[in-house]
Design a protein around this motif. Structure first.
Motif, PDB file in Angstrom:
ATOM      1  N   ALA A   1       0.900  -1.045  -0.115  1.00  0.00           N
ATOM      2  CA  ALA A   1      -0.186  -0.187   0.010  1.00  0.00           C
ATOM      3  C   ALA A   1       1.006   1.130   0.025  1.00  0.00           C
ATOM      4  N   PHE A   2       0.203   2.346  -0.568  1.00  0.00           N
ATOM      5  CA  PHE A   2       1.113   3.360  -0.485  1.00  0.00           C
ATOM      6  C   PHE A   2       1.246   4.225   0.968  1.00  0.00           C
ATOM      7  N   ASP A   3       2.614   4.390   1.467  1.00  0.00           N
ATOM      8  CA  ASP A   3       2.646   4.885   2.555  1.00  0.00           C
ATOM      9  C   ASP A   3       2.309   6.296   2.899  1.00  0.00           C
ATOM     10  N   PRO A   4       1.503   6.739   3.656  1.00  0.00           N
ATOM     11  CA  PRO A   4       1.107   8.017   3.841  1.00  0.00           C
ATOM     12  C   PRO A   4       2.289   8.932   4.044  1.00  0.00           C
ATOM     13  N   ALA A   5       3.501   8.459   4.498  1.00  0.00           N
ATOM     14  CA  ALA A   5       4.444   9.387   4.947  1.00  0.00           C
ATOM     15  C   ALA A   5       5.238   9.649   3.638  1.00  0.00           C
ATOM     16  N   ASN A   6       5.091   8.636   2.678  1.00  0.00           N
ATOM     17  CA  ASN A   6       5.762   9.158   1.234  1.00  0.00           C
ATOM     18  C   ASN A   6       4.808   9.727   0.661  1.00  0.00           C
ATOM     19  N   TYR A   7       4.106  10.476   0.662  1.00  0.00           N
ATOM     20  CA  TYR A   7       3.155  11.288  -0.213  1.00  0.00           C
ATOM     21  C   TYR A   7       3.282  12.941  -0.126  1.00  0.00           C
ATOM     22  N   PHE A   8       3.275  13.539  -1.496  1.00  0.00           N
ATOM     23  CA  PHE A   8       3.005  14.933  -1.499  1.00  0.00           C
ATOM     24  C   PHE A   8       2.534  15.339  -2.593  1.00  0.00           C
TER      25      PHE A   8
ATOM     26  N   VAL B   1      15.573  44.163 -14.621  1.00  0.00           N
ATOM     27  CA  VAL B   1      15.271  43.512 -13.582  1.00  0.00           C
ATOM     28  C   VAL B   1      14.333  42.523 -13.765  1.00  0.00           C
ATOM     29  N   ARG B   2      14.168  41.366 -13.070  1.00  0.00           N
ATOM     30  CA  ARG B   2      13.081  40.541 -13.370  1.00  0.00           C
ATOM     31  C   ARG B   2      12.516  40.338 -12.060  1.00  0.00           C
ATOM     32  N   VAL B   3      10.872  40.315 -12.047  1.00  0.00           N
ATOM     33  CA  VAL B   3      10.517  40.136 -10.527  1.00  0.00           C
ATOM     34  C   VAL B   3       9.634  38.975 -10.777  1.00  0.00           C
ATOM     35  N   ILE B   4       9.487  38.178  -9.807  1.00  0.00           N
ATOM     36  CA  ILE B   4       8.888  37.024  -9.716  1.00  0.00           C
ATOM     37  C   ILE B   4       8.006  36.730  -8.396  1.00  0.00           C
ATOM     38  N   ARG B   5       6.697  36.152  -8.917  1.00  0.00           N
ATOM     39  CA  ARG B   5       5.883  35.819  -7.756  1.00  0.00           C
ATOM     40  C   ARG B   5       5.685  34.490  -7.606  1.00  0.00           C
ATOM     41  N   ALA B   6       5.951  33.609  -6.804  1.00  0.00           N
ATOM     42  CA  ALA B   6       5.827  32.255  -6.504  1.00  0.00           C
ATOM     43  C   ALA B   6       4.749  31.953  -5.339  1.00  0.00           C
ATOM     44  N   GLU B   7       3.659  30.995  -5.621  1.00  0.00           N
ATOM     45  CA  GLU B   7       2.683  30.885  -4.789  1.00  0.00           C
ATOM     46  C   GLU B   7       2.597  29.402  -5.021  1.00  0.00           C
ATOM     47  N   SER B   8       2.715  28.670  -3.784  1.00  0.00           N
ATOM     48  CA  SER B   8       2.600  27.095  -3.652  1.00  0.00           C
ATOM     49  C   SER B   8       1.822  26.582  -2.736  1.00  0.00           C
ATOM     50  N   ASP B   9       1.086  25.393  -3.127  1.00  0.00           N
ATOM     51  CA  ASP B   9       0.404  24.777  -2.269  1.00  0.00           C
ATOM     52  C   ASP B   9       0.799  23.482  -1.861  1.00  0.00           C
ATOM     53  N   LEU B  10       1.516  23.091  -0.620  1.00  0.00           N
ATOM     54  CA  LEU B  10       1.676  21.719  -0.642  1.00  0.00           C
ATOM     55  C   LEU B  10       0.905  20.965   0.391  1.00  0.00           C
ATOM     56  N   GLY B  11       0.606  19.613  -0.210  1.00  0.00           N
ATOM     57  CA  GLY B  11      -0.100  18.583   0.696  1.00  0.00           C
ATOM     58  C   GLY B  11       0.655  17.700   1.094  1.00  0.00           C
ATOM     59  N   TYR B  12       0.419  17.270   2.197  1.00  0.00           N
ATOM     60  CA  TYR B  12       1.157  16.154   2.664  1.00  0.00           C
ATOM     61  C   TYR B  12       0.540  15.648   3.916  1.00  0.00           C
ATOM     62  N   ASN B  13       1.261  14.240   4.511  1.00  0.00           N
ATOM     63  CA  ASN B  13       0.381  13.742   5.752  1.00  0.00           C
ATOM     64  C   ASN B  13       1.293  13.834   6.664  1.00  0.00           C
ATOM     65  N   THR B  14       0.549  13.912   8.006  1.00  0.00           N
ATOM     66  CA  THR B  14       1.369  14.355   9.160  1.00  0.00           C
ATOM     67  C   THR B  14       0.607  12.929  10.298  1.00  0.00           C
ATOM     68  N   LEU B  15       1.400  12.578  11.111  1.00  0.00           N
ATOM     69  CA  LEU B  15       0.976  11.747  12.114  1.00  0.00           C
ATOM     70  C   LEU B  15       0.641  12.222  13.453  1.00  0.00           C
ATOM     71  N   GLN B  16      -0.743  12.077  13.651  1.00  0.00           N
ATOM     72  CA  GLN B  16      -1.209  12.713  15.009  1.00  0.00           C
ATOM     73  C   GLN B  16      -1.639  11.426  15.711  1.00  0.00           C
ATOM     74  N   GLU B  17      -2.578  11.328  16.055  1.00  0.00           N
ATOM     75  CA  GLU B  17      -3.338   9.910  16.488  1.00  0.00           C
ATOM     76  C   GLU B  17      -3.372   8.857  15.406  1.00  0.00           C
ATOM     77  N   ASP B  18      -3.591   9.544  14.170  1.00  0.00           N
ATOM     78  CA  ASP B  18      -3.563   8.705  13.102  1.00  0.00           C
ATOM     79  C   ASP B  18      -3.067   9.644  11.574  1.00  0.00           C
ATOM     80  N   TRP B  19      -2.781   9.098  10.718  1.00  0.00           N
ATOM     81  CA  TRP B  19      -2.290  10.059   9.644  1.00  0.00           C
ATOM     82  C   TRP B  19      -3.540  11.118   9.130  1.00  0.00           C
ATOM     83  N   GLU B  20      -3.035  12.197   9.136  1.00  0.00           N
ATOM     84  CA  GLU B  20      -3.986  13.417   8.766  1.00  0.00           C
ATOM     85  C   GLU B  20      -3.357  14.321   7.400  1.00  0.00           C
ATOM     86  N   THR B  21      -4.318  14.481   6.642  1.00  0.00           N
ATOM     87  CA  THR B  21      -3.706  15.638   5.520  1.00  0.00           C
ATOM     88  C   THR B  21      -3.364  16.702   6.020  1.00  0.00           C
TER      89      THR B  21
END
Length: 989
Positions: A632-639, A669-689
């Protein structure tokens, strides 16, 4: 976080996106022009069409119109600068060069360096279908300031520019990547597809941001590069000496152009296939810990009251008689390694690749380009490890004293009784598919104004199946010497027990002395895609010293997703699992033999898992070890990440002629705006997104000025600011655990990312002086300064995990990326290229190319108050920058005459820091002793259509070594890579 279901959904056709975006950009840009400038814009006159100026930009420029093509065929085969335009000399254009062969290619590269405002070095194909080396990385090692490493798996694969590996990779000026990475491995682009490679050491605002070291732009052929039709067929057989294998590399290029009723049309198809079988061999000696000199037992890590005795990662004294307090008692200790062994890596790799290019020039004021690329990888390989514990009890006759290096307490030799050993094979089957599509146009809207726009889509997938099999055993006795030859190569000898008739305990190929133990099963699936739109304007103003203004915008949406899972089990713990090798003889094989080519006193071969069987019979392996199916895919190995980047730039080109010479350059001059949304899993009582949203805006100014006191002398002064973002995987905070499985192992290995990583920032300054004293000869020198903030380096530390399952809880060595602090890279480059003309007739074809780079690097790295907690920073220390050698040089001798082209090259670099290992009690810094290689290329023109070639790499059969701080006392690895020899035939029409 972006929703997985929306990844890659364009929402409109690429043609619609392109047309709407182009029209909008044109209207916007024209509306911003001042009234007096608009008044100057006249309708273009086809009869008096000016040649558009080329640009050093990494953003893709399109082809020149057909009128600009030189008629000489040899000149049309010369790839020019990144814009791939063939233009008259002057401004940033490249002068027409008609010489061919090695001298011609070096001359073309020299022209690119001379005519570009930025500091750039280049390599150019000697001829279509014949790049100078087996792959792009090997060819780059002769470029000034380039250092090459990672020569495993049959080829060089790592590149640094002036010691830094944070490099932006582009393909015809477009950003290109693989799966969840930000760039593509250069070795994955077959050399047969290339026209040339430009290495930018300074950056202009129109170049894509990223990569504090610089940018490498790979350039391919297009149909308008040729005067008419072109057919090139090439085939090579490459022989690998260590693997004793011969494999094919074949390629074909077909191109043509036609004048039609709707304008000129060109089409090109280029395909390539490469197969490579390889073998790499490594001996290694493990880390060191203190052992009680009287009893031979390992010194405990903690006192009885829980206070720490050993601070892992802090080197202990190696003076004889040194003591350490154990429960308040001074205890003399020796530094002893816990293990040693060897890696025998072998397998095969296939690389199919191809590209098509379609060009259309309906009139003299507009041009269109469509390009598609495919790069693939299919692999099957095995890394077989022989692992022997070297810290066990000693046998009779050697129980009293350890042998140590003179004047130290470091054990140099040990004599082991009943040592535990195992072999492990890691069999992997990687697969990569990269696709890129680009559609764009260029329109001359007025005599003084040109607009370009392009829409790009790329998608890439990477999958890997890995299978592992352990074989365990116990031997009679073993003699080990940790640095047997004094150069860093250890020795390992197993002894035969004279009391056992018919059994030879020194024979590691006897299946009766092994048993099946651990099995490993893992899968990885990574995917990435990106939509990109660019628009660039070029407005020639000719206002005083200001020649032109360039401006542009770029939008990029990059999605990346990674999942993996693994499972493992021990046959000895599973009911009904037969551990005898005789129960399943297909699962094992003997390694190829003649390990390390006789350069080390090691077992010649050993039994290991059969990687072909394991990869072909996955279901049978899973059933044998009690698994119902794939892991099974490991929740810790996900992003799952989505990154939106918005960039815009403005820059001006200027030119001033004075009585003391000409000055020109550019600033912006070069101007850059970078916006990122990272989803991952963390271990609390169980794995949570969990989600992590970040944004950042950067302004990157740059300027360069050139001074030409006379036509053949150029001085440059360049300033710039650059950034390099962490990879997506480096940001994932989830921790992946690989627990200890072998008998006697006291810890496992863990890895995690770091969401608090900051981008690396660099302020750069370059000063160069160049003298082009003949058509193919030059000499140059460059001084450079780099102030870098936030070097990213991997840090190892010891941790204890107690919040997972019982199978996973335990001691680990955790590897995490950290920002190391501020640092500097200052240095100098010297180089020359000389083809003397006034030589006797038979010697007229001789030439030489040489360069030398010196770097002074320093990084202020964090010091941690608690060796088990890298969040507690108590100070900094100055150290080298990882991956940077103090010096590197290359020398190439060339000869070209009477149809013969030859080149003999030697490259060498000094020692360099590879990283840190905070696990144990030896010095934490790990170093490579340096790398060198000698390569040879020969070619003979049988007639104008046929050429036969011969190439050889690593002629001196170098051994590469690593060590912990002191190469004599704390040697680490010795690595032997194969020599290769290639014979080829090329046909062109």
């Amino acid at each position: 976080m972006s929703c997985p279901g929306h990844h890659g959904r364009p929402g409109a056709s690429s043609a619609q996106v392109k047309s709407v975006a182009t029209a909008s950009a044109a209207a916007l840009l024209l509306s911003l022009l001042p009234r007096h400038a608009l008044a100057q814009l006249e309708a273009p006159t086809p009869q008096a069409q000016p040649a558009p100026a080329a640009t050093p930009a990494a953003e893709p420029s399109l082809e020149a119109d057909s009128q600009a093509q030189p008629s000489d065929e040899s000149a049309t085969e010369a790839p020019v600068e990144a814009a791939q335009q063939i233009l008259p000399a002057g401004d940033d254009g490249i002068a027409e060069v008609v010489v061919t062969g090695i001298r011609g290619s070096l001359g073309r590269a020299m022209d690119i360096k001379r005519d570009n405002k930025q500091l750039v070095d280049a390599i150019v194909a000697v001829d279509i279908g014949k790049f100078p080396d087996n792959n792009t990385v090997e060819a780059l090692q002769r470029v000034t300031g380039i250092q090459v490493g990672g020569r495993d798996s049959g080829e060089a694969n790592n590149v640094t520019i002036r010691g830094l590996n944070d490099i932006s990779t582009t393909l015809n000026g477009r950003q290109v990547f693989t799966a969840t990475d930000r760039s593509i491995a250069l070795a994955d682009i077959p050399a047969s597809l290339l026209g040339g490679v430009n290495v930018y050491k300074t950056r202009s605002p129109d170049m894509i941001e990223g990569g504090v070291a610089g940018q490498i732009d790979v350039r391919t052929q297009r149909p308008f590069d040729f005067d008419g039709s072109k057919l090139v067929l090439s085939a090579r057989g490459i022989h690998s000496e260590e693997g004793d294998t011969t494999d094919p590399t074949v390629s074909a290029l077909l191109s043509n152009r036609w004048n039609t009723g709707i304008g000129e049309i060109g089409a090109l198809v280029n395909v390539s296939y490469q197969r490579l079988r390889f073998r790499d061999q490594t001996t290694w000696a493990g880390s060191l810990d203190p052992y009680d000199a009287a009893t031979g037992d390992r010194v405990p890590e903690f006192n009885a009251d829980g206070t720490r005795i050993i601070n892992r990662g802090t080197a202990l004294s190696n003076a004889p008689g040194s003591t350490i307090d154990v429960d308040g008692t001074p205890t003399e200790y020796l530094l002893l390694r816990d293990a040693m062994g060897g890696f025998d890596k072998y397998g095969e790799r296939e690389r199919p690749a191809g590209n098509i290019a379609l060009q259309w020039a309906p009139n003299e004021t507009s041009k269109y380009l469509f390009e598609a690329f495919y790069f693939g990888l299919r692999g099957k390989d095995a890394t077989s490890q022989l692992f022997a514990f070297t810290n066990g009890p000693r046998y009779a006759g050697h129980t009293d004293d350890f042998e140590t290096y003179d004047g130290t307490n470091v054990v140099s030799r040990n004599y082991l009784d009943a040592p535990n050993i195992y072999t492990n094979v890691n069999a992997s089957k990687p697969k990569t598919d990269n696709f890129m599509y680009a559609l764009g146009g260029e329109w001359q809207l007025a005599d003084a104004f040109t607009l370009k726009s392009e829409a790009i889509y790329q998608t890439t997938k990477y999958t890997q199946l890995s299978q592992g099999q352990n074989l365990d055993g116990t031997r009679y006795r073993a003699d080990v010497a940790f640095n047997a030859d004094g150069k860093g190569t250890p020795s390992l000898e197993f002894l035969d027990d004279p009391a056992t008739d018919g059994i030879d305990e020194s024979d590691l190929s006897d299946p009766n002395q092994w048993r099946y133990t651990w099995y490993y099963d893992s899968i990885t699936k990574n995917k990435g895609d990106a939509w990109t739109w660019t628009a660039d304007g070029d407005w020639r103003v000719d206002y005083g010293v200001l020649e032109k203004i360039r401006f542009g915008v770029r939008y990029d949406r990059h999605d990346a997703k990674s999942r993996s899972g693994n499972q493992q089990a021990n046959c000895e713990a599973i009911a009904g699992c037969d551990t005898s090798l005789a129960s399943n003889p297909d699962r094992y094989e003997t390694t190829p033999g003649n390990f390390f080519s006789g350069e080390a006193s090691y077992p010649s071969q050993w039994l290991t898992g059969d990687y072909r069987y394991l990869l072909a019979n996955v279901a049978a392996s899973r059933a044998m070890y009690g698994f119902a199916g794939a892991p099974a895919f490991d929740p810790a190995n996900y992003f799952d990440i989505r990154e939106n980047t918005y960039a815009g730039y403005v820059m001006g080109d200027f030119d001033l002629q004075t009585g003391i010479g000409g000055f020109d350059g550019q600033a912006g001059v070069r101007v850059i705006r970078a916006e990122s949304d990272l989803g991952y899993n963390t271990l609390q009582e169980d794995w949570e997104t969990s989600e992590l949203t970040t944004s950042r805006t950067d302004a990157l100014p740059s300027a360069v000025i050139r001074y030409k006191p006379r036509p053949d002398v150029i001085a440059r002064l360049a300033y710039g600011k650059t950034i390099g973002r962490p990879s997506f995987a480096q940001l994932n905070p989830a921790m992946v655990l690989n627990p200890a499985t072998s008998t006697g192992a006291t810890f496992g290995y863990a890895a995690s990312g770091n969401p608090d990583l900051d981008p690396v920032e660099a302020q750069t300054l370059d000063l160069s002086l160049e003298w082009y004293f003949s058509k193919s000869s030059s000499i140059f020198g460059t001084l450079f300064w780099r102030d870098v903030d936030g070097f990213i380096t991997n840090v190892n530390r010891s941790i204890q995990v107690s919040d997972r399952t019982p199978e996973l809880n335990g001691n680990y060595v955790l590897t995490t990326p950290e920002n190391a602090g501020k640092g500097k890279l200052n240095g100098a480059e010297l180089g020359f290229q000389w083809f003397p003309d006034r030589l006797p007739n038979v010697l007229k074809g001789f030439g030489v190319q040489a360069n030398y780079t010196w770097i002074d690097s320093e990084s202020r790295d964090p010091v941690y108050g608690n060796p088990d907690d890298t969040t507690e920073v108590t100070g900094t220390r100055n150290s080298r920058v990882a991956g940077v050698s103090d010096w590197a040089y290359s020398v190439t001798l060339a000869y070209e005459r009477y149809g013969v082209s030859s080149r003999l090259s030697w490259v060498d670099r000094g020692k360099f820091l590879t990283g840190y290992n905070y696990c144990c009690s030896m010095p934490s810094e790990t170093y490579s002793s340096g790398e060198a290689s000698m390569d040879l290329q020969l070619a003979y023109d049988i007639n104008p259509n046929f050429t036969v070639t011969f190439d050889a790499t690593n002629l001196t059969n170098e051994i590469y070594r690593t060590y912990y701080g002191d190469s004599r006392l704390f040697n680490q690895d010795s690595q032997l890579y194969s020599r290769t020899f290639a014979l080829g035939l090329r046909y062109r029409l």
